[in-house]
Design an enzyme around this catalytic site. Structure first.
Site, PDB file in Angstrom:
ATOM      1  N   TRP A 190     -18.894  16.456  87.537  1.00 23.36           N
ATOM      2  CA  TRP A 190     -20.192  16.089  86.959  1.00 23.36           C
ATOM      3  C   TRP A 190     -20.493  14.608  87.066  1.00 23.36           C
ATOM      4  O   TRP A 190     -21.579  14.174  86.717  1.00 23.36           O
ATOM      5  CB  TRP A 190     -20.257  16.509  85.476  1.00 23.36           C
ATOM      6  CG  TRP A 190     -19.026  16.189  84.690  1.00 23.36           C
ATOM      7  CD1 TRP A 190     -18.038  17.070  84.339  1.00 23.36           C
ATOM      8  CD2 TRP A 190     -18.613  14.914  84.172  1.00 23.36           C
ATOM      9  NE1 TRP A 190     -17.037  16.425  83.642  1.00 23.36           N
ATOM     10  CE2 TRP A 190     -17.371  15.096  83.521  1.00 23.36           C
ATOM     11  CE3 TRP A 190     -19.164  13.633  84.180  1.00 23.36           C
ATOM     12  CZ2 TRP A 190     -16.670  14.064  82.892  1.00 23.36           C
ATOM     13  CZ3 TRP A 190     -18.468  12.592  83.570  1.00 23.36           C
ATOM     14  CH2 TRP A 190     -17.240  12.820  82.932  1.00 23.36           C
TER      15      TRP A 190
ATOM     16  N   LYS B  58     -20.239  25.009  93.986  1.00 23.10           N
ATOM     17  CA  LYS B  58     -20.137  25.333  92.563  1.00 23.10           C
ATOM     18  C   LYS B  58     -20.230  24.012  91.798  1.00 23.10           C
ATOM     19  O   LYS B  58     -19.254  23.265  91.699  1.00 23.10           O
ATOM     20  CB  LYS B  58     -18.798  26.042  92.303  1.00 23.10           C
ATOM     21  CG  LYS B  58     -18.652  26.665  90.935  1.00 23.10           C
ATOM     22  CD  LYS B  58     -18.200  25.690  89.928  1.00 23.10           C
ATOM     23  CE  LYS B  58     -17.984  26.118  88.556  1.00 23.10           C
ATOM     24  NZ  LYS B  58     -18.601  25.114  87.673  1.00 23.10           N
TER      25      LYS B  58
ATOM     26  N   SER C  21     -10.556  17.132  88.047  1.00 25.61           N
ATOM     27  CA  SER C  21      -9.332  16.642  87.418  1.00 25.61           C
ATOM     28  C   SER C  21      -8.098  17.222  88.112  1.00 25.61           C
ATOM     29  O   SER C  21      -8.149  18.307  88.714  1.00 25.61           O
ATOM     30  CB  SER C  21      -9.324  17.025  85.944  1.00 25.61           C
ATOM     31  OG  SER C  21      -9.326  18.428  85.837  1.00 25.61           O
TER      32      SER C  21
ATOM     33  N   GLU D 141      -9.390  16.434  95.642  1.00 21.77           N
ATOM     34  CA  GLU D 141      -9.673  15.021  95.318  1.00 21.77           C
ATOM     35  C   GLU D 141      -9.679  14.933  93.804  1.00 21.77           C
ATOM     36  O   GLU D 141     -10.560  15.502  93.159  1.00 21.77           O
ATOM     37  CB  GLU D 141     -11.043  14.600  95.870  1.00 21.77           C
ATOM     38  CG  GLU D 141     -11.182  14.689  97.378  1.00 21.77           C
ATOM     39  CD  GLU D 141     -10.225  13.782  98.120  1.00 21.77           C
ATOM     40  OE1 GLU D 141      -9.679  12.842  97.512  1.00 21.77           O
ATOM     41  OE2 GLU D 141     -10.004  14.037  99.314  1.00 21.77           O
TER      42      GLU D 141
ATOM     43  N   CYS E  54     -13.669   8.168  89.257  1.00 23.38           N
ATOM     44  CA  CYS E  54     -12.263   8.350  89.653  1.00 23.38           C
ATOM     45  C   CYS E  54     -11.655   7.061  90.176  1.00 23.38           C
ATOM     46  O   CYS E  54     -10.463   6.850  90.063  1.00 23.38           O
ATOM     47  CB  CYS E  54     -12.162   9.453  90.700  1.00 23.38           C
ATOM     48  SG  CYS E  54     -13.183   9.117  92.132  1.00 23.38           S
TER      49      CYS E  54
ATOM     50  N   GLU F  53      -5.601   8.875  82.519  1.00 25.16           N
ATOM     51  CA  GLU F  53      -6.979   8.642  82.956  1.00 25.16           C
ATOM     52  C   GLU F  53      -7.893   8.893  81.756  1.00 25.16           C
ATOM     53  O   GLU F  53      -7.967  10.021  81.266  1.00 25.16           O
ATOM     54  CB  GLU F  53      -7.347   9.597  84.095  1.00 25.16           C
ATOM     55  CG  GLU F  53      -8.722   9.320  84.654  1.00 25.16           C
ATOM     56  CD  GLU F  53      -9.164  10.325  85.707  1.00 25.16           C
ATOM     57  OE1 GLU F  53      -8.946  11.540  85.513  1.00 25.16           O
ATOM     58  OE2 GLU F  53      -9.750   9.900  86.719  1.00 25.16           O
TER      59      GLU F  53
HETATM   60  P1  NAD Z   1     -12.899  19.291  86.001  1.00 30.08           P
HETATM   61  O1  NAD Z   1     -11.573  19.457  86.659  1.00 30.08           O
HETATM   62  O2  NAD Z   1     -13.001  19.607  84.566  1.00 30.08           O
HETATM   63  O3  NAD Z   1     -14.001  20.162  86.726  1.00 30.08           O
HETATM   64  C1  NAD Z   1     -14.231  20.086  88.107  1.00 30.08           C
HETATM   65  C2  NAD Z   1     -14.794  21.410  88.586  1.00 30.08           C
HETATM   66  O4  NAD Z   1     -13.813  22.427  88.415  1.00 30.08           O
HETATM   67  C3  NAD Z   1     -16.039  21.866  87.814  1.00 30.08           C
HETATM   68  O5  NAD Z   1     -16.959  22.433  88.708  1.00 30.08           O
HETATM   69  C4  NAD Z   1     -15.474  22.902  86.858  1.00 30.08           C
HETATM   70  O6  NAD Z   1     -16.415  23.881  86.469  1.00 30.08           O
HETATM   71  C5  NAD Z   1     -14.369  23.517  87.695  1.00 30.08           C
HETATM   72  N1  NAD Z   1     -13.334  24.137  86.873  1.00 30.08           N
HETATM   73  C6  NAD Z   1     -12.945  23.770  85.624  1.00 30.08           C
HETATM   74  N2  NAD Z   1     -11.974  24.608  85.180  1.00 30.08           N
HETATM   75  C7  NAD Z   1     -11.749  25.510  86.161  1.00 30.08           C
HETATM   76  C8  NAD Z   1     -10.876  26.616  86.304  1.00 30.08           C
HETATM   77  N3  NAD Z   1     -10.052  26.990  85.333  1.00 30.08           N
HETATM   78  N4  NAD Z   1     -10.895  27.302  87.463  1.00 30.08           N
HETATM   79  C9  NAD Z   1     -11.737  26.942  88.461  1.00 30.08           C
HETATM   80  N5  NAD Z   1     -12.603  25.931  88.373  1.00 30.08           N
HETATM   81  C10 NAD Z   1     -12.607  25.204  87.237  1.00 30.08           C
HETATM   82  O7  NAD Z   1     -13.326  17.790  86.343  1.00 30.08           O
HETATM   83  P2  NAD Z   1     -14.615  17.022  85.812  1.00 30.08           P
HETATM   84  O8  NAD Z   1     -14.368  16.752  84.366  1.00 30.08           O
HETATM   85  O9  NAD Z   1     -15.865  17.716  86.222  1.00 30.08           O
HETATM   86  O10 NAD Z   1     -14.567  15.662  86.661  1.00 30.08           O
HETATM   87  C11 NAD Z   1     -13.826  14.585  86.283  1.00 30.08           C
HETATM   88  C12 NAD Z   1     -12.556  14.485  87.123  1.00 30.08           C
HETATM   89  O11 NAD Z   1     -12.904  14.438  88.508  1.00 30.08           O
HETATM   90  C13 NAD Z   1     -11.794  13.201  86.864  1.00 30.08           C
HETATM   91  O12 NAD Z   1     -10.410  13.475  86.770  1.00 30.08           O
HETATM   92  C14 NAD Z   1     -12.089  12.355  88.111  1.00 30.08           C
HETATM   93  O13 NAD Z   1     -11.122  11.392  88.383  1.00 30.08           O
HETATM   94  C15 NAD Z   1     -12.194  13.395  89.164  1.00 30.08           C
HETATM   95  N6  NAD Z   1     -12.960  12.900  90.326  1.00 30.08           N
HETATM   96  C16 NAD Z   1     -12.285  12.617  91.481  1.00 30.08           C
HETATM   97  C17 NAD Z   1     -12.987  12.120  92.594  1.00 30.08           C
HETATM   98  C18 NAD Z   1     -12.267  11.828  93.886  1.00 30.08           C
HETATM   99  O14 NAD Z   1     -12.938  11.678  94.904  1.00 30.08           O
HETATM  100  N7  NAD Z   1     -10.943  11.749  93.904  1.00 30.08           N
HETATM  101  C19 NAD Z   1     -14.361  11.925  92.517  1.00 30.08           C
HETATM  102  C20 NAD Z   1     -15.020  12.214  91.322  1.00 30.08           C
HETATM  103  C21 NAD Z   1     -14.296  12.713  90.234  1.00 30.08           C
END
Ligand code: NAD
Length: 488
Positions: A156, A180, A234, A256, A291, A390
């Site tokens: 997000w 998604k 994450s 990522e 991130c 983090e």
């Molecule tokens: P998140 O892991 O909570 O969610 C990411 C996606 O995974 C969402 O679409 C979510 O609906 C989905 N998801 C959540 N639980 C799931 C499950 N049990 N099964 C399948 N899909 C599931 O992450 P977030 O809170 O949306 O984003 C923040 C994280 O993203 C931070 O850790 C950040 O560092 C990382 N991030 C990394 C980069 C990169 O390029 N390395 C870029 C942006 C964000």
């Protein structure tokens, strides 16, 4: 409250806007006031099956997967141009749903989204296959073919930019895709898909399934007819996709994930006021929900006192306010539970003995939004929780070191390895540090993530399997095939 722009709320499957098979919806909130913005279609496994079927059919039958790269390039360029033309509308959707300052959306997120689609579009017909050096008795070709149906799972914090980082190489290589979006930020992604259809990307090539991770995300991860998952989010959720793959069809998984990135100020760093600008930008930009934010400031002890003064002067520039106000540089955090998590880290840092030198509180509570002040802790030790985890908020930890070696060792004292920044007047010191720091991107004398031509991803718990951006990202959405022809 009424808004001038329309809210796209439906799933996109096979080029059409549709409801969920169950008819269910969920509410998406404006984090600046906690109020409901819209009701979004809540997809589940049944919708995943329908979308995968559409994407598979589009892949098998074509025309996208069978077009010449030059033809795909033209359509993708049209897509980039349409996104550019709708930048204001998309920026407003991002600001409303994600709480991102509108100025950043207009000046950074949208231009980056457009340039990512355009850059990968332009690469489409410029990547060659190979002949192997197998002698004149054979023609041995090594060809790249699209991997098939890809699921791209998005976070997000940069909804459009992360969508574009994935879509660029996925579409350029002739794959079909199911996006998604994170449940907090569905609408800009849905609008992006509508523009793709308008640009001429054929039905079924780009589908969007809004919904929850446990429902849509999991069903995509476990699906037997998806060939690849490109995930940003994450580390915890990333691990799940490896498990989903292992327990289903061994689909390729590219992750990522998070970071706990260091900004290292060596004793010979020059122009400390410029360094302080970069340090403030790298932790407060996007509310620290980034991130690649440098949440650990590692500074030589001789510079600390002066640097803290410079940093505190800069905090005043980081105005917290309504994301739709052009003057705001920080908006709210994404949701109440995330704000509470950040505030808990702040409390814990105080209890563990770190010295709070600015911020630390929720503010603008009357708004109903989830605003947190830019926050800085001094006297942080590497063992404290805020040095390790983090936080994903505007919270900086300052740690001192006595020698360049200790600075590098501290930079590497993390289970992550996404990015790092190093400041030194000596090219030799900077280069040695850049080579020794275990991170996917190391910026020298600046805070930067590179551009579309440079790979982005991490070591350790920051990622797995590949990189976003650059030509390297194209290969990971392809299968390699050897065609061995006996010519003797
Ligand atoms: P998140 O892991 O909570 O969610 C990411 C996606 O995974 C969402 O679409 C979510 O609906 C989905 N998801 C959540 N639980 C799931 C499950 N049990 N099964 C399948 N899909 C599931 O992450 P977030 O809170 O949306 O984003 C923040 C994280 O993203 C931070 O850790 C950040 O560092 C990382 N991030 C990394 C980069 C990169 O390029 N390395 C870029 C942006 C964000």
């Amino acid at each position: 409250m009424t808004y001038k722009i329309q809210f796209p709320t439906k799933a996109i499957i096979a080029g059409r806007s549709v409801n969920a098979a169950s008819g269910k919806t969920f509410e998406t909130l404006n984090p600046a006031n906690g109020k409901v913005l819209a009701k979004i279609v809540r997809c589940e496994k049944a919708d995943v099956d329908i979308a995968v079927n559409a994407a598979r059919n589009a892949f098998d039958v074509g025309p996208w997967s069978k077009m010449s790269p030059a033809e795909r390039k033209v359509i993708m360029q049209r897509f980039a141009t349409l996104v550019e033309a709708h930048s204001d509308e998309l920026a407003e959707l991002e600001a409303l749903e994600a709480g991102k300052p509108i100025t950043d959306c207009i000046q950074i997120d949208l231009p980056e989204t457009v340039s990512s689609i355009r850059w990968h579009a332009e690469a489409t017909d410029k990547i060659y296959d190979k002949l192997s050096p197998s002698g004149s008795g054979v023609v041995s070709m090594i060809v790249r073919e699209p991997i098939g149906v890809v699921a791209a799972i998005l976070p997000w914090n940069f909804p459009l930019m992360m969508a574009a980082w994935k879509l660029g190489p996925i579409l350029a290589e002739g794959n079909t895709v199911i996006l998604k979006p994170a449940e907090q930020t569905s609408m800009s992604t849905i609008r992006l898909a509508q523009l793709a259809t308008e640009a001429g990307i054929p039905d079924g090539v780009l589908n969007v399934l809004p919904g929850f991770g446990e429902e849509v995300g999991r069903a995509l991860g476990e699906h037997m007819d998806i060939d690849c998952v490109g995930f940003t989010g994450s580390t915890e959720t990333g691990r799940m996709f490896l498990r989903y793959s292992a327990d289903s069809n061994l689909k390729r998984v590219l992750l990522e994930c998070g970071g706990k990135n260091p900004l290292v100020v060596m004793p010979d760093a020059e122009e400390l006021d410029v360094v302080a600008d970069h340090a403030a930008n790298s932790i407060f930009w996007n509310m620290g929900e980034n991130c690649s934010s440098n949440s650990r400031l590692l500074i030589h002890e001789s510079l600390k006192e002066k640097f803290v003064e410079l940093l505190l002067e800069r905090v005043a520039d980081w105005v917290v306010g309504d994301p739709l106000d052009a003057a705001s540089r920080l908006g709210p955090l994404i949701e109440e539970s995330h704000m509470n998590k950040v505030l808990k880290y702040i409390d814990q840092a105080k209890k563990e003995g770190a010295k709070l030198i600015c911020g630390g509180k929720q503010i603008m509570t009357d708004s109903g939004g989830f605003f947190v002040e830019p926050t800085i802790f001094d006297n942080v030790s590497p063992k404290m929780t805020i040095s390790k985890e983090e936080i994903f908020g505007p919270v900086l930890a300052i740690i001192t070191f006595k020698s360049a070696e200790e600075g590098i060792a501290l930079a590497n004292d993390t289970k992550y390895g996404l990015t790092a920044s190093i400041f030194s007047a000596s090219n030799k010191t900077a280069h040695n540090a850049a080579r020794q720091i275990r991170a996917g991107t190391v910026s020298v004398n600046c805070y930067a993530e590179g551009d579309a031509s440079t790979p982005f991803g991490g070591f350790g718990l920051s990622g797995f399997g590949g990189r976003d951006k650059s030509l390297l990202a194209h290969d990971q959405y392809c299968e390699l095939k050897t065609i061995w022809m006996d010519m003797s």
